[in-house]
Design a protein around this motif. Structure first.
Motif, PDB file in Angstrom:
ATOM      1  N   TYR A   2      25.181 -43.134 -28.144  1.00  0.00           N
ATOM      2  CA  TYR A   2      25.998 -41.936 -27.973  1.00  0.00           C
ATOM      3  C   TYR A   2      26.511 -41.412 -29.312  1.00  0.00           C
ATOM      4  O   TYR A   2      27.300 -40.480 -29.360  1.00  0.00           O
ATOM      5  N   GLY A   3      26.037 -42.017 -30.386  1.00  0.00           N
ATOM      6  CA  GLY A   3      26.415 -41.611 -31.732  1.00  0.00           C
ATOM      7  C   GLY A   3      25.811 -42.561 -32.744  1.00  0.00           C
ATOM      8  O   GLY A   3      25.127 -43.536 -32.397  1.00  0.00           O
ATOM      9  N   LEU A   4      26.067 -42.284 -34.021  1.00  0.00           N
ATOM     10  CA  LEU A   4      25.493 -43.096 -35.083  1.00  0.00           C
ATOM     11  C   LEU A   4      25.970 -44.545 -35.042  1.00  0.00           C
ATOM     12  O   LEU A   4      25.221 -45.453 -35.384  1.00  0.00           O
ATOM     13  N   THR A   5      27.208 -44.762 -34.612  1.00  0.00           N
ATOM     14  CA  THR A   5      27.720 -46.134 -34.535  1.00  0.00           C
ATOM     15  C   THR A   5      26.869 -46.966 -33.593  1.00  0.00           C
ATOM     16  O   THR A   5      26.500 -48.110 -33.909  1.00  0.00           O
ATOM     17  N   ASP A   6      26.537 -46.408 -32.423  1.00  0.00           N
ATOM     18  CA  ASP A   6      25.672 -47.119 -31.475  1.00  0.00           C
ATOM     19  C   ASP A   6      24.296 -47.355 -32.070  1.00  0.00           C
ATOM     20  O   ASP A   6      23.731 -48.445 -31.952  1.00  0.00           O
ATOM     21  N   LEU A   7      23.732 -46.328 -32.705  1.00  0.00           N
ATOM     22  CA  LEU A   7      22.400 -46.459 -33.295  1.00  0.00           C
ATOM     23  C   LEU A   7      22.377 -47.569 -34.333  1.00  0.00           C
ATOM     24  O   LEU A   7      21.483 -48.412 -34.336  1.00  0.00           O
ATOM     25  N   ILE A   8      23.370 -47.605 -35.204  1.00  0.00           N
ATOM     26  CA  ILE A   8      23.431 -48.630 -36.239  1.00  0.00           C
ATOM     27  C   ILE A   8      23.525 -50.020 -35.619  1.00  0.00           C
ATOM     28  O   ILE A   8      22.885 -50.968 -36.084  1.00  0.00           O
ATOM     29  N   GLU A   9      24.284 -50.153 -34.551  1.00  0.00           N
ATOM     30  CA  GLU A   9      24.388 -51.446 -33.863  1.00  0.00           C
ATOM     31  C   GLU A   9      23.023 -51.875 -33.315  1.00  0.00           C
ATOM     32  O   GLU A   9      22.630 -53.034 -33.460  1.00  0.00           O
ATOM     33  N   TYR A  10      22.291 -50.956 -32.696  1.00  0.00           N
ATOM     34  CA  TYR A  10      20.965 -51.282 -32.171  1.00  0.00           C
ATOM     35  C   TYR A  10      20.010 -51.673 -33.292  1.00  0.00           C
ATOM     36  O   TYR A  10      19.223 -52.608 -33.149  1.00  0.00           O
ATOM     37  N   LEU A  11      20.064 -50.957 -34.404  1.00  0.00           N
ATOM     38  CA  LEU A  11      19.177 -51.270 -35.517  1.00  0.00           C
ATOM     39  C   LEU A  11      19.478 -52.662 -36.084  1.00  0.00           C
ATOM     40  O   LEU A  11      18.561 -53.413 -36.411  1.00  0.00           O
ATOM     41  N   ALA A  12      20.762 -52.994 -36.168  1.00  0.00           N
ATOM     42  CA  ALA A  12      21.146 -54.328 -36.656  1.00  0.00           C
ATOM     43  C   ALA A  12      20.655 -55.407 -35.698  1.00  0.00           C
ATOM     44  O   ALA A  12      20.134 -56.438 -36.130  1.00  0.00           O
ATOM     45  N   ARG A  13      20.795 -55.170 -34.399  1.00  0.00           N
ATOM     46  CA  ARG A  13      20.310 -56.138 -33.405  1.00  0.00           C
ATOM     47  C   ARG A  13      18.803 -56.325 -33.493  1.00  0.00           C
ATOM     48  O   ARG A  13      18.282 -57.388 -33.180  1.00  0.00           O
ATOM     49  N   ALA A  14      18.099 -55.263 -33.906  1.00  0.00           N
ATOM     50  CA  ALA A  14      16.640 -55.331 -34.028  1.00  0.00           C
ATOM     51  C   ALA A  14      16.216 -56.022 -35.325  1.00  0.00           C
ATOM     52  O   ALA A  14      15.026 -56.192 -35.583  1.00  0.00           O
ATOM     53  N   GLY A  15      17.189 -56.407 -36.148  1.00  0.00           N
ATOM     54  CA  GLY A  15      16.886 -57.132 -37.367  1.00  0.00           C
ATOM     55  C   GLY A  15      16.729 -56.292 -38.608  1.00  0.00           C
ATOM     56  O   GLY A  15      16.337 -56.802 -39.653  1.00  0.00           O
ATOM     57  N   LEU A  16      17.029 -55.002 -38.503  1.00  0.00           N
ATOM     58  CA  LEU A  16      16.933 -54.144 -39.681  1.00  0.00           C
ATOM     59  C   LEU A  16      18.177 -54.314 -40.545  1.00  0.00           C
ATOM     60  O   LEU A  16      19.280 -54.509 -40.034  1.00  0.00           O
ATOM     61  N   ASP A  17      18.001 -54.245 -41.840  1.00  0.00           N
ATOM     62  CA  ASP A  17      19.120 -54.318 -42.773  1.00  0.00           C
ATOM     63  C   ASP A  17      19.771 -52.937 -42.814  1.00  0.00           C
ATOM     64  O   ASP A  17      19.277 -52.032 -43.486  1.00  0.00           O
ATOM     65  N   ILE A  18      20.851 -52.792 -42.098  1.00  0.00           N
ATOM     66  CA  ILE A  18      21.463 -51.458 -41.956  1.00  0.00           C
ATOM     67  C   ILE A  18      22.023 -50.929 -43.271  1.00  0.00           C
ATOM     68  O   ILE A  18      22.252 -49.738 -43.400  1.00  0.00           O
ATOM     69  N   ALA A  19      22.216 -51.815 -44.240  1.00  0.00           N
ATOM     70  CA  ALA A  19      22.702 -51.368 -45.547  1.00  0.00           C
ATOM     71  C   ALA A  19      21.621 -50.613 -46.314  1.00  0.00           C
ATOM     72  O   ALA A  19      21.937 -49.831 -47.209  1.00  0.00           O
ATOM     73  N   THR A  20      20.362 -50.821 -45.947  1.00  0.00           N
ATOM     74  CA  THR A  20      19.274 -50.188 -46.689  1.00  0.00           C
ATOM     75  C   THR A  20      18.448 -49.212 -45.853  1.00  0.00           C
ATOM     76  O   THR A  20      17.556 -48.560 -46.396  1.00  0.00           O
ATOM     77  N   VAL A  21      18.720 -49.103 -44.557  1.00  0.00           N
ATOM     78  CA  VAL A  21      17.945 -48.191 -43.703  1.00  0.00           C
ATOM     79  C   VAL A  21      18.354 -46.752 -43.994  1.00  0.00           C
ATOM     80  O   VAL A  21      19.537 -46.414 -44.000  1.00  0.00           O
ATOM     81  N   ASP A  22      17.371 -45.930 -44.252  1.00  0.00           N
ATOM     82  CA  ASP A  22      17.596 -44.503 -44.487  1.00  0.00           C
ATOM     83  C   ASP A  22      17.374 -43.780 -43.163  1.00  0.00           C
ATOM     84  O   ASP A  22      16.240 -43.690 -42.681  1.00  0.00           O
ATOM     85  N   LEU A  23      18.445 -43.277 -42.569  1.00  0.00           N
ATOM     86  CA  LEU A  23      18.355 -42.608 -41.271  1.00  0.00           C
ATOM     87  C   LEU A  23      17.519 -41.335 -41.316  1.00  0.00           C
ATOM     88  O   LEU A  23      17.159 -40.790 -40.286  1.00  0.00           O
ATOM     89  N   TYR A  24      17.191 -40.876 -42.512  1.00  0.00           N
ATOM     90  CA  TYR A  24      16.428 -39.638 -42.665  1.00  0.00           C
ATOM     91  C   TYR A  24      14.982 -39.901 -43.060  1.00  0.00           C
ATOM     92  O   TYR A  24      14.217 -38.965 -43.258  1.00  0.00           O
ATOM     93  N   ASP A  25      14.608 -41.171 -43.179  1.00  0.00           N
ATOM     94  CA  ASP A  25      13.241 -41.529 -43.557  1.00  0.00           C
ATOM     95  C   ASP A  25      12.360 -41.476 -42.310  1.00  0.00           C
ATOM     96  O   ASP A  25      12.458 -42.327 -41.434  1.00  0.00           O
ATOM     97  N   GLU A  26      11.503 -40.472 -42.231  1.00  0.00           N
ATOM     98  CA  GLU A  26      10.669 -40.262 -41.052  1.00  0.00           C
ATOM     99  C   GLU A  26       9.629 -41.366 -40.848  1.00  0.00           C
ATOM    100  O   GLU A  26       9.061 -41.474 -39.769  1.00  0.00           O
ATOM    101  N   SER A  27       9.399 -42.200 -41.857  1.00  0.00           N
ATOM    102  CA  SER A  27       8.479 -43.313 -41.669  1.00  0.00           C
ATOM    103  C   SER A  27       9.175 -44.472 -40.945  1.00  0.00           C
ATOM    104  O   SER A  27       8.521 -45.385 -40.460  1.00  0.00           O
ATOM    105  N   VAL A  28      10.499 -44.414 -40.869  1.00  0.00           N
ATOM    106  CA  VAL A  28      11.278 -45.454 -40.201  1.00  0.00           C
ATOM    107  C   VAL A  28      11.810 -44.969 -38.852  1.00  0.00           C
ATOM    108  O   VAL A  28      11.675 -45.648 -37.841  1.00  0.00           O
TER     109      VAL A  28
END
Length: 71
Positions: free
Chosen positions: A29-55
């Motif tokens: 329902y917002g970026l906070t939720d998205l970041i939580e899901y990405l962290a659960r999936a094992g992505l390093d949220i400190a380095t994920v570029d939310l604007y990188d279309e390859s990701v």
């Protein structure tokens, strides 16, 4: 190469389904939720570029669109 995270179009009731490699992680329902899901999936949220279309593939709107889809 296509993105492995997909943020699907807004649902009629709000929120956007998030999937990684085709597996649904939940509804964000917002970026906070998205970041939580990405962290659960094992992505390093400190380095994920939310604007990188390859990701991340944003369908039906960008990172600012979380509500109901336009009718």
């Amino acid at each position: 190469m296509s993105a492995f995270v997909v943020v699907h179009p807004p649902a009629s009731g709000g929120g956007r389904r998030v999937s990684v490699h085709g597996e649904t992680l939940g509804t964000a329902y917002g970026l906070t939720d998205l970041i939580e899901y990405l962290a659960r999936a094992g992505l390093d949220i400190a380095t994920v570029d939310l604007y990188d279309e390859s990701v991340i593939e944003w369908q039906g709107g960008n990172h600012l669109v979380w509500g109901r889809a336009a009718e």
